[in-house]
Write an enzyme that holds these catalytic residues in place. Structure first.
Site, mmCIF file in Angstrom:
data_model
loop_
_atom_site.group_PDB
_atom_site.id
_atom_site.type_symbol
_atom_site.label_atom_id
_atom_site.label_comp_id
_atom_site.label_asym_id
_atom_site.label_seq_id
_atom_site.Cartn_x
_atom_site.Cartn_y
_atom_site.Cartn_z
ATOM 1 N N ARG A 126 0.841 -1.304 0.106
ATOM 2 C CA ARG A 126 -0.231 0.349 -0.208
ATOM 3 C C ARG A 126 0.789 1.855 0.073
ATOM 4 N NH1 ARG A 126 -3.223 -3.067 3.575
ATOM 5 N NH2 ARG A 126 -4.582 -3.396 2.779
ATOM 6 N N LYS A 148 3.711 11.464 -11.391
ATOM 7 C CA LYS A 148 1.974 10.710 -12.494
ATOM 8 C C LYS A 148 3.174 9.471 -12.443
ATOM 9 C CE LYS A 148 -1.041 14.043 -14.217
ATOM 10 N NZ LYS A 148 -0.819 14.364 -15.794
ATOM 11 N N GLU A 190 9.463 17.681 -25.248
ATOM 12 C CA GLU A 190 8.995 17.938 -23.977
ATOM 13 C C GLU A 190 9.120 19.464 -23.758
ATOM 14 O OE1 GLU A 190 6.058 16.977 -22.472
ATOM 15 O OE2 GLU A 190 6.079 14.682 -22.397
ATOM 16 N N LYS A 232 8.195 22.647 -14.702
ATOM 17 C CA LYS A 232 7.133 21.800 -13.537
ATOM 18 C C LYS A 232 6.735 21.813 -12.462
ATOM 19 C CE LYS A 232 5.627 17.102 -14.321
ATOM 20 N NZ LYS A 232 5.910 15.708 -15.077
ATOM 21 N N GLU A 242 -3.565 17.470 -10.781
ATOM 22 C CA GLU A 242 -4.507 17.574 -11.894
ATOM 23 C C GLU A 242 -6.346 18.133 -11.664
ATOM 24 O OE1 GLU A 242 -2.920 16.238 -15.376
ATOM 25 O OE2 GLU A 242 -4.585 16.343 -16.368
ATOM 26 N N ARG A 246 -2.833 22.374 -14.098
ATOM 27 C CA ARG A 246 -1.608 20.912 -14.528
ATOM 28 C C ARG A 246 -1.983 19.920 -16.317
ATOM 29 N NH1 ARG A 246 1.447 16.085 -10.919
ATOM 30 N NH2 ARG A 246 2.171 15.359 -12.425
ATOM 31 N N ASN A 250 -0.075 18.679 -19.951
ATOM 32 C CA ASN A 250 -0.211 18.164 -21.956
ATOM 33 C C ASN A 250 0.155 18.119 -23.301
ATOM 34 O OD1 ASN A 250 -0.344 15.432 -20.826
ATOM 35 N ND2 ASN A 250 -2.243 16.126 -19.419
ATOM 36 N N HIS A 253 -0.468 16.619 -25.836
ATOM 37 C CA HIS A 253 -0.340 14.585 -25.138
ATOM 38 C C HIS A 253 -2.036 14.380 -25.820
ATOM 39 C CE1 HIS A 253 3.221 15.925 -23.235
ATOM 40 N NE2 HIS A 253 3.026 15.187 -23.246
ATOM 41 N N HIS A 257 -0.886 10.808 -27.839
ATOM 42 C CA HIS A 257 -1.683 9.743 -26.917
ATOM 43 C C HIS A 257 -2.048 9.333 -28.347
ATOM 44 C CE1 HIS A 257 -1.499 11.029 -22.280
ATOM 45 N NE2 HIS A 257 0.040 10.809 -22.875
ATOM 46 N N HIS A 270 7.197 8.358 -27.604
ATOM 47 C CA HIS A 270 6.380 9.471 -26.432
ATOM 48 C C HIS A 270 6.755 10.926 -27.116
ATOM 49 C CE1 HIS A 270 3.667 10.985 -23.519
ATOM 50 N NE2 HIS A 270 4.946 11.544 -23.165
HETATM 51 P P1 NAD Z 1 12.430 5.475 -22.056
HETATM 52 O O1 NAD Z 1 12.060 4.873 -20.596
HETATM 53 O O2 NAD Z 1 11.757 4.361 -23.276
HETATM 54 O O3 NAD Z 1 13.111 5.318 -22.853
HETATM 55 C C1 NAD Z 1 14.045 5.324 -23.923
HETATM 56 C C2 NAD Z 1 15.316 4.756 -24.820
HETATM 57 O O4 NAD Z 1 16.103 4.819 -24.202
HETATM 58 C C3 NAD Z 1 14.856 2.789 -24.479
HETATM 59 O O5 NAD Z 1 14.571 2.157 -24.807
HETATM 60 C C4 NAD Z 1 16.134 3.017 -22.840
HETATM 61 O O6 NAD Z 1 16.183 1.865 -22.213
HETATM 62 C C5 NAD Z 1 16.997 5.076 -23.269
HETATM 63 N N1 NAD Z 1 17.617 4.770 -22.274
HETATM 64 C C6 NAD Z 1 17.189 5.409 -21.471
HETATM 65 N N2 NAD Z 1 18.480 6.075 -20.988
HETATM 66 C C7 NAD Z 1 19.358 5.591 -21.532
HETATM 67 C C8 NAD Z 1 20.276 6.057 -22.059
HETATM 68 N N3 NAD Z 1 21.186 7.312 -20.821
HETATM 69 N N4 NAD Z 1 21.868 5.542 -22.325
HETATM 70 C C9 NAD Z 1 20.978 5.104 -24.064
HETATM 71 N N5 NAD Z 1 19.865 4.629 -23.970
HETATM 72 C C10 NAD Z 1 18.890 5.240 -22.684
HETATM 73 O O7 NAD Z 1 11.498 6.394 -22.798
HETATM 74 P P2 NAD Z 1 11.269 8.314 -22.610
HETATM 75 O O8 NAD Z 1 11.447 8.778 -24.078
HETATM 76 O O9 NAD Z 1 12.372 8.385 -21.555
HETATM 77 O O10 NAD Z 1 10.064 8.101 -21.567
HETATM 78 C C11 NAD Z 1 8.717 7.581 -21.929
HETATM 79 C C12 NAD Z 1 7.558 6.846 -21.245
HETATM 80 O O11 NAD Z 1 7.779 8.405 -20.331
HETATM 81 C C13 NAD Z 1 5.842 7.379 -21.857
HETATM 82 O O12 NAD Z 1 5.723 6.250 -21.088
HETATM 83 C C14 NAD Z 1 5.651 7.997 -21.174
HETATM 84 O O13 NAD Z 1 4.638 8.101 -21.429
HETATM 85 C C15 NAD Z 1 6.025 8.395 -20.304
HETATM 86 N N6 NAD Z 1 5.710 9.595 -19.453
HETATM 87 C C16 NAD Z 1 5.891 10.061 -17.888
HETATM 88 C C17 NAD Z 1 4.968 11.619 -17.452
HETATM 89 C C18 NAD Z 1 5.185 11.711 -16.130
HETATM 90 O O14 NAD Z 1 4.951 12.799 -15.918
HETATM 91 N N7 NAD Z 1 4.657 10.419 -15.141
HETATM 92 C C19 NAD Z 1 5.186 12.131 -18.129
HETATM 93 C C20 NAD Z 1 6.157 12.072 -19.989
HETATM 94 C C21 NAD Z 1 6.270 11.142 -20.032
HETATM 95 N N1 GLY Z 2 3.553 14.987 -17.871
HETATM 96 C C1 GLY Z 2 2.223 15.348 -17.649
HETATM 97 C C2 GLY Z 2 1.556 15.848 -16.214
HETATM 98 O O1 GLY Z 2 3.254 15.044 -15.357
HETATM 99 O O2 GLY Z 2 1.130 15.950 -15.404
#
Ligand code: NAD
Ligand code: GLY
Length: 370
Positions: A126, A148, A190, A232, A242, A246, A250, A253, A257, A270
């Site tokens: 939890r 998030k 972003e 942010k 949100e 907030r 997006n 997005h 998405h 993404h």
């Molecule tokens: P990812 O996590 O898939 O990483 C991208 C690629 O880079 C992967 O293949 C990973 O293994 C590789 N990688 C990571 N670090 C590396 C490094 N230092 N050197 C070499 N390779 C490396 O993608 P991302 O773009 O980091 O994240 C996208 C995700 O984030 C999506 O799922 C999206 O929905 C999410 N997201 C979440 C929020 C939030 O607020 N929680 C905001 C924006 C995006």
């Molecule tokens: N990436 C959108 C948020 O964190 O709200």
């Protein structure tokens, strides 16, 4: 990248859930400089099979002095693995190692690892503590901050999750040295997003410094990460869950998405979906009379310079706009089936509002590749 003797700390103010984002180029200095690591009986590093060979041992070496047990679970890499099945591997590891509720999870990787680790931390017993150690530009400027967490569902992106804030974000800029160029560009989407929604000075700075950023110049990257985290942190500090504000984070997005889900997770990154989505959302803003054509063109040019797509893919040759609309109705911002878009209401200002389907169809027809 040179080691930075003076890491920067950006604070996110959320009362009892406040935490520092330490930005620099050494895991150890960053952790020490940012009020230390959370206490715990054990640490579990969650990473993937691409990042583990690069950085896991370095992080283990830093954590062994602090925790009596340090374990690692290595997940398969990729957005297509942001699922229940993969999430369960984290719970398997926690239970196999006999971790109690004083375990601290460390998310070592990009946004996929960060979102899944945070969700596992929100659920395990939890709720347990976790630390974000983002290693992609996207994760450093956005996903590691704000709490998030979640996974994808085949019918909708990030549709299952929880708000759960990390205790600390350790943002080691030197990890960006190994990031593939396509991933660096995806993260830039972003960064660019913060300009039109909140800070036109940042947009102008990006126009002047895009070449330096793509060349991975340390000072330029440090500024982009710091300014993004500041914006942010201020938005999340004002509206953690949100209720309203907030949602501006997006921008791009809703269309993005739809692109990710419609193409199949992992086909478009993404950030690539967000890039084309920002152009579509800006064009929708223009057609609603909120911004002029020059603004849309300025944004499109910057996105192009970052090496990102400015047109969406065709998701359905027979009824492309209908397919986009269907996917966008599964967005978390939709209310009673009505899609609400983040639109630009004048440069540097965003607004959340609905738009007539007919107008959205026109935008999709105009902004998707032939
Ligand atoms: P990812 O996590 O898939 O990483 C991208 C690629 O880079 C992967 O293949 C990973 O293994 C590789 N990688 C990571 N670090 C590396 C490094 N230092 N050197 C070499 N390779 C490396 O993608 P991302 O773009 O980091 O994240 C996208 C995700 O984030 C999506 O799922 C999206 O929905 C999410 N997201 C979440 C929020 C939030 O607020 N929680 C905001 C924006 C995006
Ligand atoms: N990436 C959108 C948020 O964190 O709200």
């Amino acid at each position: 990248m040179q080691a930075d003797p003076n890491p920067t700390v950006v604070r996110i103010n959320l009362g009892a859930r406040s935490y520092p984002i330490a930005i620099g180029s050494d895991f150890a200095a960053l952790a020490a400089g940012a009020a230390g690591l959370p206490a715990g009986t054990a640490a579990l590093i969650v990473t993937n099979d691409t990042v583990a060979p690069l950085y896991n041992q370095t992080l283990v070496d830093r954590l062994v002095a602090h925790y009596s047990h340090v374990h690692t679970v290595t997940l398969p890499d990729g957005e297509e693995h942001k699922t229940w099945q993969t999430l369960n591997l984290i719970f398997d590891a926690l239970l196999t190692h006999g971790c109690d509720r004083k375990v601290v999870l460390y998310a070592l990787g990009g946004g996929v690892i960060g979102d899944m680790t945070g969700f596992a931390a929100a659920c395990y017993m939890r709720g347990v503590d976790f630390v974000q150690v983002p290693t992609t530009l996207l994760a450093q400027v956005d996903s590691s901050v704000g709490g998030k967490t979640g996974i994808n569902h085949p019918l909708g992106k990030n549709m299952v999750g929880a708000f759960h804030q990390p205790r600390l974000v350790i943002c080691d800029l030197s990890t960006l040295d190994t990031l593939p160029a396509r991933e660096l560009a995806a993260g830039m989407a972003e960064v660019i997003k913060y300009g039109p929604i909140a800070d036109m000075e940042l947009l102008a700075w990006l126009e002047a410094n895009m070449d330096a950023l793509l060349a991975r110049e340390a000072q330029a990257l440090a500024h982009a990460v710091k300014r993004s985290c500041e914006i942010k942190a201020s938005v999340v500090g004002a509206d953690e869950r949100e209720a309203g504000l907030r949602a501006i984070l997006n921008f791009g997005h809703t269309f993005g998405h739809a692109i990710e889900a419609g193409m199949g997770y992992g086909v478009w990154l993404h950030g690539e979906g967000v890039a084309a989505g920002m152009v579509m959302a800006a064009e929708l803003s223009r057609r609603l009379g909120l911004v002029d054509a020059a603004f849309v063109q300025r944004l499109r040019t910057l996105i192009e310079r970052a090496g990102l797509p400015t047109r969406g893919p065709v998701l359905d040759a027979r009824d492309n706009a209908g397919r986009y609309l269907g996917l966008m109705r599964v967005d978390k911002k939709a209310e009673a089936g009505e899609i609400r878009f983040v639109l630009i209401d004048g440069p540097g200002r965003a607004v959340l509002r609905a738009a007539p389907d007919a107008l959205v169809r026109e935008v999709i027809d105009a902004c998707c590749a032939a």
